[in-house]
Write an enzyme that holds these catalytic residues in place. Sequence first.
Site, mmCIF file in Angstrom:
data_model
loop_
_atom_site.group_PDB
_atom_site.id
_atom_site.type_symbol
_atom_site.label_atom_id
_atom_site.label_comp_id
_atom_site.label_asym_id
_atom_site.label_seq_id
_atom_site.Cartn_x
_atom_site.Cartn_y
_atom_site.Cartn_z
ATOM 1 N N GLY A 514 45.436 36.654 41.039
ATOM 2 C CA GLY A 514 45.489 37.918 40.756
ATOM 3 C C GLY A 514 44.179 38.804 41.198
ATOM 4 N N PRO A 623 32.410 43.891 37.227
ATOM 5 C CG PRO A 623 30.079 45.222 37.925
ATOM 6 C CD PRO A 623 31.717 45.746 37.824
ATOM 7 C CE LYS A 624 32.165 47.076 28.871
ATOM 8 N NZ LYS A 624 32.226 48.183 28.516
ATOM 9 C CB VAL A 694 35.506 35.269 38.004
ATOM 10 C CG1 VAL A 694 34.793 35.937 39.627
ATOM 11 C CG2 VAL A 694 35.784 36.917 37.713
ATOM 12 N N GLY A 695 38.749 34.103 36.967
ATOM 13 C CA GLY A 695 39.745 33.441 35.766
ATOM 14 C C GLY A 695 39.520 33.012 35.532
ATOM 15 C CD GLU A 696 42.613 29.329 37.129
ATOM 16 O OE1 GLU A 696 42.852 28.048 38.431
ATOM 17 O OE2 GLU A 696 43.846 30.140 36.321
#
Lengths: 735, 317
Positions: A514, A623-624, A694-696
């Site tokens: 995504g 970044p948050k 970066v979700g995984e």
Amino acid sequence: MKFVSPVEDNPVDQLRIVGLPIERIDGRSKAAGEARYTLDLHDVIPGQAVGYPICSGIATGRIISMDLARARQVPGVIAIVTADTVGQIGQGVHSNASLLGGPLVEHYHQALGLVVAETFEQARAAAGLVKIEYEARAGEFDLSQTKDNAVPGKIATNEEPDSHLGDFASAFAEAPFRIDEHYETPDQSAAMIEPHASIAAWDGDRLTVWTAAQVVGRVMDDLPAILGIPRDNIRLIAPPIGGGFGGKSRMASDLLLAILGARAVGRPVRVSLPRAAIFNNTTRRPATLQRIRIGATADGRITALAHDGWSGDLHFARSEPCVLATRQLYGGANRQTTTRLSHLDLPKAGSMRAPGEASGLMALEIAIDEMAEKLGMDPVEFRIKNDVQHNPEVPTRPFTIRQANECLRVGAKQFDWHRRSATPGGFRDGNWHIGMGVALGIRQHRYVRSGARVQLDNRGIITVETDMTDIGTGSLTIIAQVAAEAMGVNLNRVVVRLGDSDFPRSPGSVGQLGASHATAGVYAACVKLREAIMTKLRFNSEDAQFLDGCVCNATRTISLAEAASEGPITVEDFVEYGENIVRGFDSATFVAHFVKTAVHTATAEIKVLHMLAVCAAGRILNPKLARSQVVGGMTMGIGAALMEGLSVDKNIGYFVNHDLASYEVPVHADIPRQDVIFIEETDPLASPVKAKGVGELGLCGTAAAIANSIHNAVGVRIRSYPITSDKIIAALPRH
Amino acid sequence: MRPFTYQRVRSIDEALAAAARENNAMFIAGGTNLLDLMKLEIESPQHLIDLNGLPFDKIEVTDSGGVRIGALVRNSDLLADARIRRDYSVLARAVAAGASAQIRNQATVAGNLLQRVRCPYFYDVNQRCNKRSRGSGCPAIEGISRSHALLGVSDTCIAAHPSDMAVALRVLDATIETVCQSGKRRHIPIAEFYCLPDDTPQRETVLEAGELITGITLPPPVGGIQIYRKLRDRRSFAFALVSAAVIVKKEGSPRIALGGLASKPWRDEQAEKAAGVEIILDRLLCGATPTDMNSFKLDLARRLVTSILAEPQASMS
């Protein structure tokens, strides 16, 4: 927009809004309990009846009889739907087992029917009165028994089950240092908080559904095939989703039951899966057995590397691609991987957060630690030494960018790695052994087409529409940031609308796609909108700038709203990737995990004390939110390392711990200080916004880093997850 | 979940009368366990008698200098009580180790004593279970038994009692106060309160039909160092693999009660008198019949007790 060459400077590079730690746009509504999830949508269509699933009480066999008489007598019951009543049901494109079983039963808690009643309580009470007589069949439930009959397994991402380069057998035989070990990872459940839920409403032969679906497009592929009606007759709306982790990445039984129930009673029907049924009814991350062999020279260079992975699924449908990470992560001239699959009569295997990499790295990164130990090398140094800047199996294919070594170096410095005792058991604090561990992680960056529609109206508002979903990750917010950046407007001038099959197709919330691709599709549409606006206002693309809600050049400044004064401007576009990019490069995200863990000297209780993840993942759009995603992955990694696992009763054939009390995931008390560092990186070959996901990534390698820290603490090497105190004690010298 | 009727009662007499009158009635207080069981149809009472209006919510000093805890005292209130924390700290620690803050706010002490086992086969009505259906069999013995009991078990049932609080009450020699259907009052030492499964695993306590717990009394404070340690796979909101309630005094034998090992808190006062922790543990754990999956609990229990007794603050010097 076709993406065929590295992106040069583009409007996203201004980093006016992209790259800022903006809070989730939908954060307040979720924190305040105002966000409305599927089951909250009592008012989207009037006259909803409520369905409660009837689930199989056996693992495998067939139904001899279903006695519905008592259930029918319960006040409020409108209809009971079973395979006998619904007529022919087609097979979905993306799902393997039947979402409605009967007369054959394929797995425990497979849906066998639906009671539809006026209220939830009535439907549930009636479902409890359904009496089913079965003829049970002996099934296969034990991967360790079936693995010898396994076949090469299909991998969902179209990779080959096996791979090889050079001559592994000879190189391994000749290597002066060798390890050859077996590892086990258990079945896992996504165990999200929001249960699977759907509402279905028919209007003649037109169907509208509201459902907790991570990927709108996949369900829209399945529904016409299953129902035998044209795609154009179906509208799917995916409201905010309360967690998915892959468990909602394909159509589940709640949706089919709601649709069939609604058709049977001629009213809208709402269905959610009971918590106790979710673990056996929906998909699992399948257990794996893995064997890893590594041969290395005395100076620490890998010369031979082999990884064999076994998993099981109903009807040989889906293998867990646990060897994928090994194909990319380390060098070594002689190598091979195999993926083997056997049939198991357990619930369907499916994708769970970082499928393949998560379980593969749980094994590989212990093996690498073992090899380093055998060589007497520091495990950080050993990894750095075996870095490759190209696909190690296809030396002609470079990585778009690979900063794995930078992750390791930055992390080692930040984590005071030099304080680690090279000898296991070398550091003790009171009644606790303290150990430090490291692991590398990789998660593939895949290229997937993604589309969006954007509209400018006469108030200067940019409305973005894509079928992308937000499962709690912050996708909505980063899409708004990219649109605002591309159009030169403030964030509050952007409205993002997600999760509707009437909107252009995106990859959905899977595969950490995504952040890069859904945003890239939006970017592509915004580029087209910029062109339409410039044409309308007669600007020249050479010198026009989009700034502060206006288009301007040296002589003119005109507000965007002006361009839409005669009516909104709407454009649609998508991003797709050229073969030269897709085939020419390997693209991936990297992470180095550093973990400090305490193990009690007497009881082997395990406490993770500190975690650090250093990530190289392309441009970080927010970044948050990115940090939240990585921390979430690290937390899930603690679960994978120390407690998570579905327990298979191999006599009966089901996952015994099928609720949130007995399927343990970490609680707050398990979570230590967690630090995340993003290495400066933009990847102009990853997507037009130069971002990857970066979700995984946060989950990739985490569990192995914990395993390695436990080994460093107590000198015991546990190769079977989860690592619980009893396994450590069994391996310790007698007390 | 089946439909049921519901009433609130204001007196013991009203509660006992309702229990006598109604078919298949059950008492409900906190409901943190019973409602789960009803949703899963493990319990299907036709009538619920809500006890929350009864005056059993006090913690009071008794004439003998002990403490009486009302049956309806919430777990949170018990563990926050200054006297309990000071004089019976093992109890406060055990209660704090159980469940979650939200559940402790709702759950009562009597309900805690009477909570049902967490055996996953008991919790799934598709599976055989001798507790739910007498004589149907016990799949746990040959199945997933890592969390199950290994002391005092039978071939009908190996479920472990899940309460932390009861383990501390056992080490404190608590007494359960009840009132029977007849109006007769009983004082049941906690050592005699729970039944071993034998061939009647459906019977978990000595309570008779319609008998109501009104409170728990603790003898005068015993002093000493009081420790409750609980081992589990995650650090909160999980049932014990093994737990230990230990009281160590300068003089005399230690008191040791163990949780997670049996269908009741496991204690052996005779064994405690032996010289040396090894012998105490040998006697306390003798006769265990573990499965392959739960035999680790014996080692874990030994390690736990040994380490508690070895801790500096527990030293008997």
